[in-house]
Design an enzyme around this catalytic site. Structure first.
Site, PDB file in Angstrom:
ATOM      1  N   HIS A 131       0.874  -1.177   0.000  1.00 57.95           N
ATOM      2  CA  HIS A 131       0.000   0.000   0.000  1.00 57.95           C
ATOM      3  C   HIS A 131       0.913   1.230   0.000  1.00 57.95           C
ATOM      4  O   HIS A 131       2.031   1.183   0.516  1.00 57.95           O
ATOM      5  CB  HIS A 131      -0.838  -0.051   1.284  1.00 57.95           C
ATOM      6  CG  HIS A 131      -1.898   0.997   1.414  1.00 57.95           C
ATOM      7  ND1 HIS A 131      -1.628   2.278   1.826  1.00 57.95           N
ATOM      8  CD2 HIS A 131      -3.235   0.946   1.212  1.00 57.95           C
ATOM      9  CE1 HIS A 131      -2.760   2.970   1.880  1.00 57.95           C
ATOM     10  NE2 HIS A 131      -3.750   2.180   1.508  1.00 57.95           N
ATOM     11  N   ASP A 208       3.110  -4.446   8.012  1.00 60.31           N
ATOM     12  CA  ASP A 208       1.914  -3.625   7.852  1.00 60.31           C
ATOM     13  C   ASP A 208       0.717  -4.570   7.951  1.00 60.31           C
ATOM     14  O   ASP A 208       0.398  -5.291   7.004  1.00 60.31           O
ATOM     15  CB  ASP A 208       1.968  -2.916   6.493  1.00 60.31           C
ATOM     16  CG  ASP A 208       0.657  -2.215   6.159  1.00 60.31           C
ATOM     17  OD1 ASP A 208      -0.272  -2.253   6.977  1.00 60.31           O
ATOM     18  OD2 ASP A 208       0.580  -1.639   5.057  1.00 60.31           O
ATOM     19  N   GLN A 211      -4.508  -4.947   6.821  1.00 60.37           N
ATOM     20  CA  GLN A 211      -5.528  -5.841   6.249  1.00 60.37           C
ATOM     21  C   GLN A 211      -5.499  -7.235   6.868  1.00 60.37           C
ATOM     22  O   GLN A 211      -6.269  -8.104   6.461  1.00 60.37           O
ATOM     23  CB  GLN A 211      -5.322  -5.963   4.725  1.00 60.37           C
ATOM     24  CG  GLN A 211      -5.528  -4.669   3.975  1.00 60.37           C
ATOM     25  CD  GLN A 211      -6.966  -4.154   4.036  1.00 60.37           C
ATOM     26  OE1 GLN A 211      -7.905  -4.892   4.357  1.00 60.37           O
ATOM     27  NE2 GLN A 211      -7.152  -2.888   3.740  1.00 60.37           N
ATOM     28  N   LYS A 234     -10.355  -0.543  10.488  1.00 58.59           N
ATOM     29  CA  LYS A 234     -10.496  -1.737   9.646  1.00 58.59           C
ATOM     30  C   LYS A 234     -10.903  -2.966  10.468  1.00 58.59           C
ATOM     31  O   LYS A 234     -11.138  -4.039   9.917  1.00 58.59           O
ATOM     32  CB  LYS A 234      -9.206  -1.992   8.875  1.00 58.59           C
ATOM     33  CG  LYS A 234      -8.867  -0.805   7.955  1.00 58.59           C
ATOM     34  CD  LYS A 234      -7.991  -1.163   6.816  1.00 58.59           C
ATOM     35  CE  LYS A 234      -7.355   0.045   6.171  1.00 58.59           C
ATOM     36  NZ  LYS A 234      -8.156   0.599   5.061  1.00 58.59           N
ATOM     37  N   CYS A 372      -4.854   2.635  -3.560  1.00 56.87           N
ATOM     38  CA  CYS A 372      -3.605   3.119  -2.939  1.00 56.87           C
ATOM     39  C   CYS A 372      -2.483   2.102  -3.111  1.00 56.87           C
ATOM     40  O   CYS A 372      -1.654   1.912  -2.198  1.00 56.87           O
ATOM     41  CB  CYS A 372      -3.791   3.437  -1.458  1.00 56.87           C
ATOM     42  SG  CYS A 372      -4.889   4.802  -1.181  1.00 56.87           S
TER      43      CYS A 372
HETATM   44  N1  PLP Z   1      -1.721  -0.646   4.710  1.00 54.22           N
HETATM   45  C1  PLP Z   1      -2.661  -1.330   4.069  1.00 54.22           C
HETATM   46  C2  PLP Z   1      -2.352  -2.698   3.559  1.00 54.22           C
HETATM   47  C3  PLP Z   1      -3.929  -0.774   3.889  1.00 54.22           C
HETATM   48  O1  PLP Z   1      -4.882  -1.469   3.249  1.00 54.22           O
HETATM   49  C4  PLP Z   1      -4.184   0.523   4.389  1.00 54.22           C
HETATM   50  C5  PLP Z   1      -5.492   1.158   4.164  1.00 54.22           C
HETATM   51  O2  PLP Z   1      -6.229   0.809   3.270  1.00 54.22           O
HETATM   52  C6  PLP Z   1      -3.164   1.180   5.065  1.00 54.22           C
HETATM   53  C7  PLP Z   1      -1.943   0.578   5.211  1.00 54.22           C
HETATM   54  C8  PLP Z   1      -3.364   2.561   5.614  1.00 54.22           C
HETATM   55  O3  PLP Z   1      -4.334   2.548   6.602  1.00 54.22           O
HETATM   56  P1  PLP Z   1      -4.863   3.934   7.200  1.00 54.22           P
HETATM   57  O4  PLP Z   1      -5.286   4.762   6.043  1.00 54.22           O
HETATM   58  O5  PLP Z   1      -5.984   3.526   8.086  1.00 54.22           O
HETATM   59  O6  PLP Z   1      -3.709   4.537   7.949  1.00 54.22           O
END
Ligand code: PLP
Length: 416
Positions: A131, A208, A211, A234, A372
């Site tokens: 992401h 990270d 998800q 999430k 993203c």
């Molecule tokens: N990492 C992953 C794999 C994501 O899917 C997301 C959000 O969709 C994020 C990081 C970023 O999350 P946030 O926007 O809640 O900080």
């Protein structure tokens, strides 16, 4: 009460759905089919109630108050930290830092760990399925330090090419940063294997987990990762709250990320002494109600059982994959052997935004775009995909509704 539903899954989905008020609202005069859970999840009454109770019964600033309400709020906030600790099976509540979300957690590590450990010519190793939140902070660091961002490729299924990952782990690698689950493809990465390999070469690993936490049981001690980031929204908690887990010894050695109130012991114009971990990373008044509501979301999920949720979502994913694969002209992007929660697809000759717009007319919420994760789109030669993503309250009937609505999309575009 749990009843055996689809495919032996032990989940009373009807009862679960009644916990989420928004699911009862019609959208465009049809029942809402919410399949955009990877973007954000809906909130159960228990979470909404925890926010109401916080403001009605204990609203107060934390840590620095001696009065009754401040003590109550501080206790609730610190109890939430301990709920997160148990949720991740961390060894110590000091290893849990509250942030705004996964993005801020990753930025915190890039700034506070990265600046101290990455120098000119050093390397940060990520994967081709990250992401943007797990790319851009490392680009900042790379540009500031004259370092290099290495990217381990993914194959046509959307799986990490492990041999390439291993090859790119060099004596210059100072940190590995990798998604547990890809938001665009659904791929579950072999985190234990990645961590073991990186550690064998003395390289710490940030995971990270944005998800992953909604779909899998996460045990940071078992994974042995050094950092783990996720977002509350999430996993059925509000927006604006998230978590950075870090091994205590690492966090202790890291400088603060932001300066301000809450993170200091004493301040003079000459010198400031910081609080200890994790408070030195929580400058300013935090999202108190968000942390408490995250604790409520975790309790709610524990009450159902993450393993039950995972099994139910696995059934949904299998069923949806089967049914979508039979839709003429539909290509699923991301066919990893281990997947969680997400199906990205394209429909031949129809722009994903058109797919999303027509589905919306049927009350079906999916996400369309690059999610993203533009490098993932580039890898698969598409500008965007349509993405259905599942949560614990989704049903097989909703998958059927999605497939039926895709039939209408095909009709509109003269494909059938
Ligand atoms: N990492 C992953 C794999 C994501 O899917 C997301 C959000 O969709 C994020 C990081 C970023 O999350 P946030 O926007 O809640 O900080």
């Amino acid at each position: 009460m749990k009843t055996a539903l689809h495919g032996g899954t032990e989940l009373d989905v009807r009862a679960i759905r009644s916990d989420f008020p928004i699911l009862a609202r019609p959208v465009r005069r049809t029942p809402l089919v919410y399949l955009d859970n990877a973007a954000t999840t809906q909130k159960p009454k228990a979470v909404l109630e925890s926010i109401r109770a916080y403001y009605e019964e204990m609203n107060s600033n934390i840590h620095r108050g001696v009065h009754y309400l401040s003590e109550l709020a501080t206790k609730a906030y610190e109890d939430a930290r301990d709920k997160v600790r148990r949720f991740l099976n961390a060894a110590d509540a000091r290893e849990i830092v509250f942030t705004r979300g996964a993005t801020e957690a990753i930025n915190l590590v890039a700034y506070a760990y990265g600046r101290a450990h990455v120098g000119p010519g050093d390397e940060i190793l990520i994967t081709g399925m990250e992401h943007h939140s797990n790319i851009v902070p490392w680009q900042f660091l790379r540009d500031e330090k004259g370092a290099k961002l290495q990217v381990a490729p993914i194959d046509d299924r959307g799986e990490l090419v492990f041999e390439e990952f291993e090859r790119l782990l060099t004596p210059r690698t100072k940190l590995v940063a990798v998604a547990h689950v890809s938001n665009a493809l659904g791929t579950v990465n072999p985190i234990k294997r990645i961590v073991a390999l990186a550690h064998a070469r003395g390289v710490p690993v940030l995971v990270d987990g944005a998800q992953a936490v909604p779909h899998l049981t996460v045990d940071v001690r078992d994974l042995d990762c050094d950092f783990y980031a996720f977002s509350g929204h999430k996993i059925y908690a509000p927006t604006g709250i998230g978590v950075l887990y870090g091994k205590l010894a690492l966090l202790d050695r890291m400088p603060p990320y932001q300066g301000g109130g809450e993170m200091i012991l004493s301040v003079t114009f000459e010198k400031t002494e910081y609080k200890k971990t994790p408070y030195k990373f929580e400058a300013g008044t935090p999202n108190i109600e968000g942390a408490i509501a995250l604790g409520a979301a975790i309790e709610y999920l524990n009450g159902i059982g993450i393993d039950h949720i995972a099994a139910h979502e696995h059934d949904l994913l299998r069923y949806a994959t089967e049914r979508l694969s039979a839709v003429p002209g539909l290509r699923i992007i991301g066919t990893a052997r281990e997947k969680a929660g997400v199906i990205s697809f394209e429909l031949a000759g129809v722009h994903p935004h058109d797919v999303g717009t027509i589905l919306d007319q049927e009350g079906i919420a999916i996400r369309t775009g690059h999610h993203c994760a533009q490098p993932v789109m580039d890898r698969f030669g598409v500008a965007a995909t349509a993405r259905a993503s599942f949560g614990l309250y989704n049903t097989m009937e909703e998958v059927d509704a999605l497939v039926a609505a895709l039939g209408k999309v095909s009709q509109v575009f003269g494909k059938s």
